[in-house]
Design a protein around this motif. Sequence first.
Motif, PDB file in Angstrom:
ATOM      1  N   GLN A  58      11.990  -9.038  17.175  1.00 25.82           N
ATOM      2  CA  GLN A  58      12.032  -9.393  15.754  1.00 25.82           C
ATOM      3  C   GLN A  58      12.158 -10.902  15.542  1.00 25.82           C
ATOM      4  O   GLN A  58      12.463 -11.348  14.441  1.00 25.82           O
ATOM      5  CB  GLN A  58      13.172  -8.656  15.063  1.00 25.82           C
ATOM      6  N   ARG A  59      11.865 -11.676  16.560  1.00 31.73           N
ATOM      7  CA  ARG A  59      11.968 -13.131  16.457  1.00 31.73           C
ATOM      8  C   ARG A  59      10.935 -13.676  15.463  1.00 31.73           C
ATOM      9  O   ARG A  59       9.878 -13.073  15.281  1.00 31.73           O
ATOM     10  CB  ARG A  59      11.776 -13.773  17.822  1.00 31.73           C
ATOM     11  N   PRO A  60      11.240 -14.805  14.838  1.00 30.04           N
ATOM     12  CA  PRO A  60      10.231 -15.420  13.969  1.00 30.04           C
ATOM     13  C   PRO A  60       9.083 -15.933  14.828  1.00 30.04           C
ATOM     14  O   PRO A  60       9.273 -16.306  15.991  1.00 30.04           O
ATOM     15  CB  PRO A  60      10.988 -16.577  13.315  1.00 30.04           C
ATOM     16  N   VAL A 113      -3.478 -12.673   9.397  1.00 28.23           N
ATOM     17  CA  VAL A 113      -2.614 -11.661   8.768  1.00 28.23           C
ATOM     18  C   VAL A 113      -2.587 -10.393   9.620  1.00 28.23           C
ATOM     19  O   VAL A 113      -1.527  -9.794   9.822  1.00 28.23           O
ATOM     20  CB  VAL A 113      -3.054 -11.375   7.317  1.00 28.23           C
ATOM     21  N   ARG A 114      -3.721  -9.982  10.141  1.00 24.92           N
ATOM     22  CA  ARG A 114      -3.728  -8.810  11.030  1.00 24.92           C
ATOM     23  C   ARG A 114      -2.862  -9.056  12.273  1.00 24.92           C
ATOM     24  O   ARG A 114      -2.179  -8.143  12.751  1.00 24.92           O
ATOM     25  CB  ARG A 114      -5.145  -8.428  11.422  1.00 24.92           C
ATOM     26  N   ALA A 115      -2.872 -10.268  12.803  1.00 22.13           N
ATOM     27  CA  ALA A 115      -2.009 -10.591  13.944  1.00 22.13           C
ATOM     28  C   ALA A 115      -0.541 -10.443  13.556  1.00 22.13           C
ATOM     29  O   ALA A 115       0.259  -9.889  14.317  1.00 22.13           O
ATOM     30  CB  ALA A 115      -2.303 -12.006  14.441  1.00 22.13           C
ATOM     31  N   ILE A 120       4.340  -5.024  12.928  1.00 25.94           N
ATOM     32  CA  ILE A 120       4.792  -3.806  12.253  1.00 25.94           C
ATOM     33  C   ILE A 120       4.115  -2.597  12.884  1.00 25.94           C
ATOM     34  O   ILE A 120       4.763  -1.589  13.169  1.00 25.94           O
ATOM     35  CB  ILE A 120       4.492  -3.873  10.725  1.00 25.94           C
ATOM     36  N   ASP A 121       2.822  -2.707  13.138  1.00 30.13           N
ATOM     37  CA  ASP A 121       2.068  -1.590  13.714  1.00 30.13           C
ATOM     38  C   ASP A 121       2.630  -1.149  15.059  1.00 30.13           C
ATOM     39  O   ASP A 121       2.604   0.034  15.381  1.00 30.13           O
ATOM     40  CB  ASP A 121       0.585  -1.955  13.867  1.00 30.13           C
ATOM     41  N   ARG A 122       3.171  -2.069  15.834  1.00 32.64           N
ATOM     42  CA  ARG A 122       3.726  -1.692  17.140  1.00 32.64           C
ATOM     43  C   ARG A 122       5.218  -1.344  17.072  1.00 32.64           C
ATOM     44  O   ARG A 122       5.841  -1.046  18.082  1.00 32.64           O
ATOM     45  CB  ARG A 122       3.427  -2.744  18.186  1.00 32.64           C
ATOM     46  N   GLY A 123       5.810  -1.400  15.862  1.00 29.69           N
ATOM     47  CA  GLY A 123       7.182  -0.946  15.685  1.00 29.69           C
ATOM     48  C   GLY A 123       8.251  -2.006  15.785  1.00 29.69           C
ATOM     49  O   GLY A 123       9.437  -1.675  15.817  1.00 29.69           O
ATOM     50  N   TYR A 173       3.821  -3.907   3.568  1.00 24.73           N
ATOM     51  CA  TYR A 173       2.884  -3.368   4.543  1.00 24.73           C
ATOM     52  C   TYR A 173       3.711  -2.561   5.525  1.00 24.73           C
ATOM     53  O   TYR A 173       4.770  -3.012   5.940  1.00 24.73           O
ATOM     54  CB  TYR A 173       2.144  -4.489   5.291  1.00 24.73           C
ATOM     55  N   PRO A 174       3.271  -1.390   5.909  1.00 25.95           N
ATOM     56  CA  PRO A 174       2.057  -0.708   5.504  1.00 25.95           C
ATOM     57  C   PRO A 174       2.264   0.119   4.235  1.00 25.95           C
ATOM     58  O   PRO A 174       3.383   0.298   3.770  1.00 25.95           O
ATOM     59  CB  PRO A 174       1.751   0.205   6.687  1.00 25.95           C
ATOM     60  N   ASN A 175       1.160   0.644   3.743  1.00 28.48           N
ATOM     61  CA  ASN A 175       1.184   1.496   2.556  1.00 28.48           C
ATOM     62  C   ASN A 175       1.466   2.928   2.993  1.00 28.48           C
ATOM     63  O   ASN A 175       0.576   3.740   3.086  1.00 28.48           O
ATOM     64  CB  ASN A 175      -0.158   1.399   1.828  1.00 28.48           C
ATOM     65  N   ARG A 176       2.741   3.181   3.320  1.00 26.74           N
ATOM     66  CA  ARG A 176       3.169   4.537   3.702  1.00 26.74           C
ATOM     67  C   ARG A 176       3.949   5.139   2.545  1.00 26.74           C
ATOM     68  O   ARG A 176       4.557   4.431   1.758  1.00 26.74           O
ATOM     69  CB  ARG A 176       4.088   4.489   4.935  1.00 26.74           C
TER      70      ARG A 176
END
Length: 191
Positions: A58-60, A113-115, A120-123, A173-176
Amino acid sequence: MACVMQMEEISPEAVEHGQLLAAAELLCQVWPKPGRTPESRVEAALSELRAYDGPHNQRPRSFLLREQGKAIAHASIVSREIILGSERVVVAGLARVCTAPEQRGRGLGELVVRAAFETIDRGDFPWALFQTNTSVRPFYERLGSALVENRIVNSRGDDSEANPFWDEVVLRYPNRPDWPAGTIDLLGPGY
């Protein structure tokens, strides 16, 4: 001869002054502010990176896209503990998203932005929470973001009931469907 783009991740354990300076010069070009120089932005970035003492995932960090050595797009995430509904949660605060003016229209903003969203996608984070303006909202929605309609406050601010974000649109993000209801307390200033 084809130009090769290179995506670089700037994080506390692998920070290089040249990366920070390239990002700072781009930020100053896109958002010029009195008294904000590339050098002052480098110092602020170093302070942010060095101050972090939480979990490694969770590092910046920043994502810098360069072409022929020149910074052409950038995005950052900051680790931010907030109160979301009734729970404390650490989210990725998406910030400092920009593309060099002469490079716009090439999809570079989407790449950085995808990077950032990959964290988030990897948790690494359950959500990204960020602000933007109305004209940019469709861009983020196309990438899977959704409007946040929760009331947003900063219980640590001078006016604890005021929304600490300054832009008119707040997205996640994401739209869950499991986004919590209730007030969001940023526990600090907007970003």
